[in-house]
Write a protein that holds these residues in place. Structure first.
Motif, mmCIF file in Angstrom:
data_model
loop_
_atom_site.group_PDB
_atom_site.id
_atom_site.type_symbol
_atom_site.label_atom_id
_atom_site.label_comp_id
_atom_site.label_asym_id
_atom_site.label_seq_id
_atom_site.Cartn_x
_atom_site.Cartn_y
_atom_site.Cartn_z
ATOM 1 N N ASN A 489 0.873 -1.165 0.000
ATOM 2 C CA ASN A 489 0.000 0.000 0.000
ATOM 3 C C ASN A 489 0.918 1.226 0.000
ATOM 4 O O ASN A 489 1.118 1.865 1.037
ATOM 5 C CB ASN A 489 -0.900 -0.072 1.239
ATOM 6 C CG ASN A 489 -1.744 1.157 1.390
ATOM 7 O OD1 ASN A 489 -2.020 1.849 0.411
ATOM 8 N ND2 ASN A 489 -2.147 1.448 2.614
ATOM 9 N N LEU A 490 1.487 1.521 -1.182
ATOM 10 C CA LEU A 490 2.539 2.532 -1.264
ATOM 11 C C LEU A 490 1.948 3.944 -1.217
ATOM 12 O O LEU A 490 1.046 4.262 -1.977
ATOM 13 C CB LEU A 490 3.337 2.359 -2.548
ATOM 14 C CG LEU A 490 4.160 1.079 -2.642
ATOM 15 C CD1 LEU A 490 4.869 0.995 -3.962
ATOM 16 C CD2 LEU A 490 5.144 0.992 -1.491
ATOM 17 N N GLU A 491 2.450 4.763 -0.321
ATOM 18 C CA GLU A 491 2.041 6.170 -0.227
ATOM 19 C C GLU A 491 3.283 6.984 0.078
ATOM 20 O O GLU A 491 4.252 6.477 0.633
ATOM 21 C CB GLU A 491 1.047 6.346 0.928
ATOM 22 C CG GLU A 491 -0.201 5.511 0.800
ATOM 23 C CD GLU A 491 -1.416 6.351 0.509
ATOM 24 O OE1 GLU A 491 -1.228 7.556 0.209
ATOM 25 O OE2 GLU A 491 -2.518 5.826 0.580
ATOM 26 N N TRP A 492 3.223 8.266 -0.270
ATOM 27 C CA TRP A 492 4.344 9.141 0.064
ATOM 28 C C TRP A 492 4.271 9.465 1.550
ATOM 29 O O TRP A 492 3.298 10.058 2.004
ATOM 30 C CB TRP A 492 4.301 10.399 -0.793
ATOM 31 C CG TRP A 492 4.626 10.079 -2.213
ATOM 32 C CD1 TRP A 492 3.746 9.896 -3.225
ATOM 33 C CD2 TRP A 492 5.926 9.867 -2.756
ATOM 34 N NE1 TRP A 492 4.415 9.574 -4.376
ATOM 35 C CE2 TRP A 492 5.752 9.556 -4.127
ATOM 36 C CE3 TRP A 492 7.215 9.898 -2.229
ATOM 37 C CZ2 TRP A 492 6.829 9.291 -4.969
ATOM 38 C CZ3 TRP A 492 8.275 9.632 -3.083
ATOM 39 C CH2 TRP A 492 8.085 9.328 -4.427
ATOM 40 N N GLN A 493 5.296 9.066 2.287
ATOM 41 C CA GLN A 493 5.243 9.130 3.744
ATOM 42 C C GLN A 493 6.382 9.972 4.308
ATOM 43 O O GLN A 493 7.434 10.119 3.685
ATOM 44 C CB GLN A 493 5.375 7.709 4.336
ATOM 45 C CG GLN A 493 4.357 6.722 3.851
ATOM 46 C CD GLN A 493 3.034 6.828 4.578
ATOM 47 O OE1 GLN A 493 2.883 7.654 5.481
ATOM 48 N NE2 GLN A 493 2.075 6.013 4.192
ATOM 49 N N ALA A 531 2.340 0.621 7.134
ATOM 50 C CA ALA A 531 2.061 -0.455 8.090
ATOM 51 C C ALA A 531 3.202 -1.472 8.086
ATOM 52 O O ALA A 531 3.622 -1.951 9.146
ATOM 53 C CB ALA A 531 0.739 -1.134 7.738
ATOM 54 N N LEU A 532 3.713 -1.791 6.878
ATOM 55 C CA LEU A 532 4.783 -2.784 6.801
ATOM 56 C C LEU A 532 6.098 -2.222 7.343
ATOM 57 O O LEU A 532 6.844 -2.925 8.027
ATOM 58 C CB LEU A 532 4.966 -3.254 5.360
ATOM 59 C CG LEU A 532 3.859 -4.181 4.846
ATOM 60 C CD1 LEU A 532 4.085 -4.566 3.400
ATOM 61 C CD2 LEU A 532 3.779 -5.437 5.706
ATOM 62 N N LEU A 533 6.374 -0.945 7.070
ATOM 63 C CA LEU A 533 7.623 -0.388 7.584
ATOM 64 C C LEU A 533 7.559 -0.273 9.110
ATOM 65 O O LEU A 533 8.564 -0.444 9.806
ATOM 66 C CB LEU A 533 7.914 0.976 6.959
ATOM 67 C CG LEU A 533 9.405 1.283 7.045
ATOM 68 C CD1 LEU A 533 10.179 0.468 6.045
ATOM 69 C CD2 LEU A 533 9.690 2.750 6.863
ATOM 70 N N GLU A 534 6.373 -0.009 9.618
ATOM 71 C CA GLU A 534 6.205 0.021 11.071
ATOM 72 C C GLU A 534 6.539 -1.352 11.646
ATOM 73 O O GLU A 534 7.169 -1.467 12.697
ATOM 74 C CB GLU A 534 4.761 0.420 11.396
ATOM 75 C CG GLU A 534 4.537 0.679 12.872
ATOM 76 C CD GLU A 534 3.080 0.999 13.166
ATOM 77 O OE1 GLU A 534 2.529 1.891 12.506
ATOM 78 O OE2 GLU A 534 2.512 0.339 14.054
ATOM 79 N N ARG A 608 13.845 -8.056 6.167
ATOM 80 C CA ARG A 608 14.524 -8.022 4.880
ATOM 81 C C ARG A 608 13.524 -8.208 3.737
ATOM 82 O O ARG A 608 13.572 -7.507 2.731
ATOM 83 C CB ARG A 608 15.606 -9.093 4.800
ATOM 84 C CG ARG A 608 16.387 -8.945 3.504
ATOM 85 C CD ARG A 608 17.606 -9.792 3.474
ATOM 86 N NE ARG A 608 17.242 -11.190 3.279
ATOM 87 C CZ ARG A 608 18.120 -12.130 2.987
ATOM 88 N NH1 ARG A 608 19.393 -11.830 2.911
ATOM 89 N NH2 ARG A 608 17.742 -13.363 2.816
ATOM 90 N N ALA A 609 12.587 -9.157 3.912
ATOM 91 C CA ALA A 609 11.601 -9.398 2.849
ATOM 92 C C ALA A 609 10.805 -8.123 2.567
ATOM 93 O O ALA A 609 10.560 -7.769 1.412
ATOM 94 C CB ALA A 609 10.675 -10.544 3.245
ATOM 95 N N ILE A 610 10.399 -7.428 3.625
ATOM 96 C CA ILE A 610 9.601 -6.209 3.435
ATOM 97 C C ILE A 610 10.433 -5.127 2.757
ATOM 98 O O ILE A 610 9.999 -4.494 1.789
ATOM 99 C CB ILE A 610 9.065 -5.702 4.795
ATOM 100 C CG1 ILE A 610 8.009 -6.667 5.330
ATOM 101 C CG2 ILE A 610 8.497 -4.293 4.651
ATOM 102 C CD1 ILE A 610 7.526 -6.358 6.728
ATOM 103 N N VAL A 611 11.652 -4.917 3.247
ATOM 104 C CA VAL A 611 12.486 -3.852 2.686
ATOM 105 C C VAL A 611 12.812 -4.159 1.224
ATOM 106 O O VAL A 611 12.758 -3.283 0.363
ATOM 107 C CB VAL A 611 13.775 -3.688 3.523
ATOM 108 C CG1 VAL A 611 14.755 -2.774 2.822
ATOM 109 C CG2 VAL A 611 13.431 -3.116 4.885
ATOM 110 N N THR B 224 -1.489 4.271 12.103
ATOM 111 C CA THR B 224 -0.885 3.924 10.817
ATOM 112 C C THR B 224 -1.917 3.371 9.835
ATOM 113 O O THR B 224 -2.690 2.478 10.183
ATOM 114 C CB THR B 224 0.239 2.904 11.035
ATOM 115 O OG1 THR B 224 1.160 3.472 11.945
ATOM 116 C CG2 THR B 224 0.951 2.595 9.727
ATOM 117 N N ALA B 225 -1.895 3.910 8.644
ATOM 118 C CA ALA B 225 -2.737 3.496 7.522
ATOM 119 C C ALA B 225 -4.222 3.766 7.751
ATOM 120 O O ALA B 225 -5.053 3.372 6.941
ATOM 121 C CB ALA B 225 -2.528 2.025 7.170
#
Lengths: 657, 232
Positions: A489-493, A531-534, A608-611, B224-225
């Motif tokens: 869910n890519l957004e400019w953050q 959410a994933l970077l969190e 690592r998978a997320i990044v 978040t989100a």
């Protein structure tokens, strides 16, 4: 040669399937080279050129091939009025100079080709090349040695007519008898062709002359002569017309047969659903139509053609290809151009390699071996072969997309199943954990308050349940990412915001350890799934909480460098075990194998998978003095336009006074 | 009996008995009278017949979509609704909030969190009925809605009009999560739905101006989100 040195337009060599062609091609090639101009070579075919025989035609086609090898664009055109067709071609391709051979020994009524071309295309410069007057030593034309039988038959037919008609001469008028001879001539022309028909006319004429009643200067004598002359002329014209008609009918039959072959091939291919079926149908039709052995070669994923698979059912028809043949086929595939027999590239190869050019891309190569290589020079046969190759290419591509569509359906089905399974699993694991967390917390809040020891137990229960819940979240995330089912869910953050929310969600994992953040103002926006970077940051914090002493200090720092956003989570603990930094990111690998600390080593693998799913990189290293550092890098993109800057008047100022 | 009828009434719509149990215990500890429904169907009936002061609704009920219940209740009552949901269903949370839910809790959640949400929801409702205070204080920040001034430690803080507008929307929803799409709509207007980063940039500005440590905010919180929450 008329000069045209001032012009550098395109040169056109006009061939006529006669002895002059060689000189024409040579002169045109020279002229084109001299002017540095492109050149074309064309042959216009009609009944007239065909009359020169198949051998002459093949010779000219061979010349065309040479011309092609020397850089000419070549074409074989069809048309009754050859100069008009040539002129139209010249106009269409912007040719300014036409090269053609001088004609020899044409009849006085015959308008020379050069003059007819000049009339049809007055804007064209014409180069008239000297040509040998006799057919070259390459061989006499095919009709120089006609088969005797049709001529004998024609003579016989004419004599038989004479046998029947001449005795009737006293009874019938000479004109009527001549009609009988003409009937014979028409029949001979239809059945045996032009030459025998002319012979039959002559024989009839002679027999009538011989049988003529000898009277002197009679009116009937004059009548007789006129009738004979008319018969000769009509017979001659009939013979020509009929034979032209016959040739046209023959070529129409040939065209029809080619069309039918193509139609049947297309129809057979239309029902093929597997590549093997396309192979088999192509092999069968090429064997039937061309008496050829054929194989379709398909490329592997790297674009290298694979050897044809031996099919036991069609063993004797399957061609055997050598390494050299495969190299030629590979060339045809790579260049998207035909190679091998009958082409300018590797003409000594026994096979003709036609690339299977489908709308999307080149799908493979059709290798064809015909018994007579010369037949490949005949344009109709080549065109038919090319059409076969095109049909086979489209069929291969269609079958390919059928496979792709089936794969997609299977994959979608699998994805749907996986997602619903994960959702169900997630729900079923989370529900008891939610109860566990809630109930254990209820215990800590229960009244009257618990004794200190029991309170400690209840707190431990709550914390372990929460840890368990993180673990489950990690497992499910890993399953989602590994199955490829994760949609970012890519957004400019703002990275500051995500670090803040990660700290709020996972601060408890650090216990009493202090946390510092170093985030410079004005970092660019970065595109990621918050959410994933969190989750990544939480896993790193959890790690720090697990593997550092309780009084350790954790630092989170962010910076932009070399087109990447760098976020580092560092501590001042005892650091990573030497030489194991990279292995830590593998699944189920932990820094210390014999450790009492809970966990299965999934956290860093998920990080690592997320990044990496974001196109970034992750690494771990020890700090110079003491402590471990985990660093993630995400690519900085082209940030979106910012909101319009506001006037820097201070809104609240206006209300203060 | 009279004491019981005076106690506020909560309705829990949740199919998992253990979750119901600790939520009930937590609420009863705070003096609530609690009704429980295991299914959406029963929940719909109870929401009408029990006239609850609070509804706690699990979105993942086996017999239907909890979203429908939110829309039903909202058609006739402003009663606070708190939604329970799993972590990965951010889109569901936004949909539920947009449909009229007041707040949400992500499973697993703590009791402290639950009670804080409940209190915030009730406070907001009372405020909506009574007089809205013109002075809001959170941390060291004080906002005077009448004079439109913002002070931090007694010193005036300069906000741009957009920053002030953003802050005022959050203040109007104090303690409650506001979805990012809603903030965009209310501050920038309906034509900016695709510019989610506007909100993030201006929230960053507000944190720089109002928080002690913008990287570890205590009041201007990010869900978040989902959206943002102003916590007093």
């Amino acid at each position: 040669m008329q000069s045209s040195e001032s012009k550098t337009g395109t040169v056109l060599a006009v061939l006529r399937a006669d002895a002059g062609d060689e000189a024409t091609v040579a002169a045109a090639a020279r002229l084109a080279a001299l002017c540095g101009a492109p050149w074309h070579a064309i042959l216009v075919e009609n009944a007239h050129t065909r009359r020169r025989g198949e051998a002459a035609r093949l010779r000219t086609l061979e010349l065309l091939r040479h011309a092609h090898a020397r850089g000419a664009v070549t074409a074989v055109l069809e048309g009754r009025d050859a100069p008009a067709v040539g002129a139209a071609y010249a106009r269409r391709h912007g040719c300014t100079t036409a090269v053609l051979a001088r004609e020899h020994g044409t009849a006085w009524w015959h308008v020379p080709f050069v003059r007819r071309l000049a009339q049809a295309a007055p804007e064209l410069d014409l180069v008239d090349v000297a040509a040998p007057s006799t057919p070259s030593v390459a061989g006499p034309p095919a009709r120089a040695r006609p088969a005797p039988r049709p001529y004998l038959a024609a003579t016989g037919a004419s004599l038989a007519t004479a046998g029947v008609a001449l005795p009737l001469l006293p009874l019938l008028d000479v004109a009527n008898v001549a009609m009988l001879f003409l009937l014979t001539v028409v029949l001979v022309a239809i059945r045996l062709g032009r030459g025998p028909a002319i012979l039959a006319t002559l024989v009839g004429f002679c027999s009538l002359v011989i049988a003529a009643p000898r009277r002197q200067y009679d009116v009937s004598e004059f009548k007789y002569a006129v009738a004979l002359a008319v018969m000769l002329a009509v017979g001659w014209i009939t013979a020509r017309l009929t034979s032209d008609l016959r040739e046209q009918a023959e070529s129409a039959t040939g065209r029809e047969a080619r069309t039918r072959a193509l139609y049947e091939f297309a129809r057979a291919l239309s029902v093929a659903l597997q590549t093997e079926q396309v192979f088999e149908i192509t092999r069968r039709f090429l064997a039937r139509t061309f008496d050829a052995r054929a194989a379709i070669l398909l490329p592997d994923d790297a674009g290298r053609l694979r050897w044809p698979v031996a099919d036991p059912a069609s063993e004797e028809r399957a061609p055997v290809l050598s390494v050299l043949d495969m190299a030629a086929a590979q060339w045809a595939f790579d260049h998207g151009a035909p190679a091998g027999a009958g082409t300018p590239t590797l003409p000594s190869n026994p096979y003709l390699y036609l690339p299977l050019l489908a709308p999307m891309r080149s799908r493979g190569v059709l290798a064809v071996r015909v018994p007579d290589v010369a037949a490949l020079l005949v344009p109709e046969r080549r065109e038919l072969l090319d059409a076969f190759a095109a049909l086979a290419a489209i069929a291969v591509e269609r079958v390919h997309y059928v496979d792709v569509a089936q794969d997609a359906v299977v994959r979608m089905e699998g994805e749907r199943l996986r997602n619903s399974l994960l959702a169900a699993l997630s729900h079923d694991l989370r529900t008891p954990l939610t109860s566990l967390v809630g109930l254990s917390e209820s215990l800590t809040l229960s009244r009257p308050a618990l004794a200190a020891a029991q309170m400690e137990l209840a707190n431990a229960l709550r914390d372990e349940a929460r840890r368990m819940s993180t673990l489950v979240a990690n497992l499910l995330d890993m399953a989602r990412i590994q199955s490829g089912g994760v949609k970012l869910n890519l957004e400019w953050q703002l990275v500051e915001e995500t670090i803040g929310s990660a700290l709020r969600a996972c601060r408890w994992q650090l216990g009493g350890r202090s946390v510092d953040t170093h985030i410079p103002r004005g970092l660019p926006l970065v595109r990621f799934d918050a959410a994933l970077l969190e989750r990544v940051l939480c896993n790193l914090l959890e790690n720090a909480g697990k593997y550092t002493p309780p009084d350790a200090h954790v630092t989170i720092a962010a910076r932009a460098e070399e087109g990447m956003l760098v976020v580092a989570v560092c501590d001042n603990g005892q650091g990573l075990p030497a030489g194991r930094a990279d292995a830590l990111f593998e699944k189920f690998v932990r820094g210390r194998q014999e450790s009492s600390i809970s966990g299965v080593g999934l956290g860093l693998a998920i990080c690592r998978a997320i990044v990496e799913a974001h196109g970034g990189r992750m690494r771990a290293f020890n700090l110079p003095d003491s402590g471990a550092c985990f660093e993630l890098r995400l690519p900085l993109g082209e940030p979106p336009p910012l909101p319009d800057p506001e006037h820097h008047h201070h809104f609240t100022d206006q209300h203060e006074h | 009996m009279s004491i019981e009828s005076a106690a506020p009434v909560a309705l829990i719509v949740e199919d998992e008995p253990q979750i119901r149990r600790f939520v009930r215990m937590a609420l009863e500890g705070e003096g609530w009278q609690v009704h429980q429904s295991e299914t959406l169907k029963r929940g719909r009936i109870d929401a009408g017949s029990r006239t609850p002061d609070l509804i706690i609704l699990d979105l993942g009920l086996p017999d239907g979509d909890g979203m429908q219940l939110i829309r039903d209740v909202r058609s006739w009552s402003p009663v606070p609704i708190i939604v329970l949901s799993a972590r990965i269903d951010e889109a569901d949370k936004i949909a539920a909030l947009d449909a009229g839910a007041d707040d949400y809790l992500t499973k697993p959640f703590g009791i402290g969190e639950l009670l804080a949400r409940v209190r915030a929801a009730l406070r907001r409702q009372h405020k909506a009925g009574g007089d809205a205070s013109a002075r809001i204080v959170f941390g060291r920040v004080e906002v005077d809605l009448n004079k439109r001034t913002v002070q931090r430690d007694g010193q005036p803080v300069h906000l741009t009009p957009t920053e002030y507008k953003l802050l005022s929307v959050l203040i109007a929803n104090l303690g409650r999560v506001v979805t990012a799409p809603q903030l965009l709509r209310e501050v920038w207007g309906p034509s900016n739905a695709d510019n989610g980063h506007y909100v993030r940039i201006y929230m960053g500005h507000l944190r720089q101006k109002l928080e002690d440590d913008p990287a570890q905010p205590r009041h201007l919180l990010t869900e978040t989100a989902v959206g943002y929450r102003l916590q007093s």
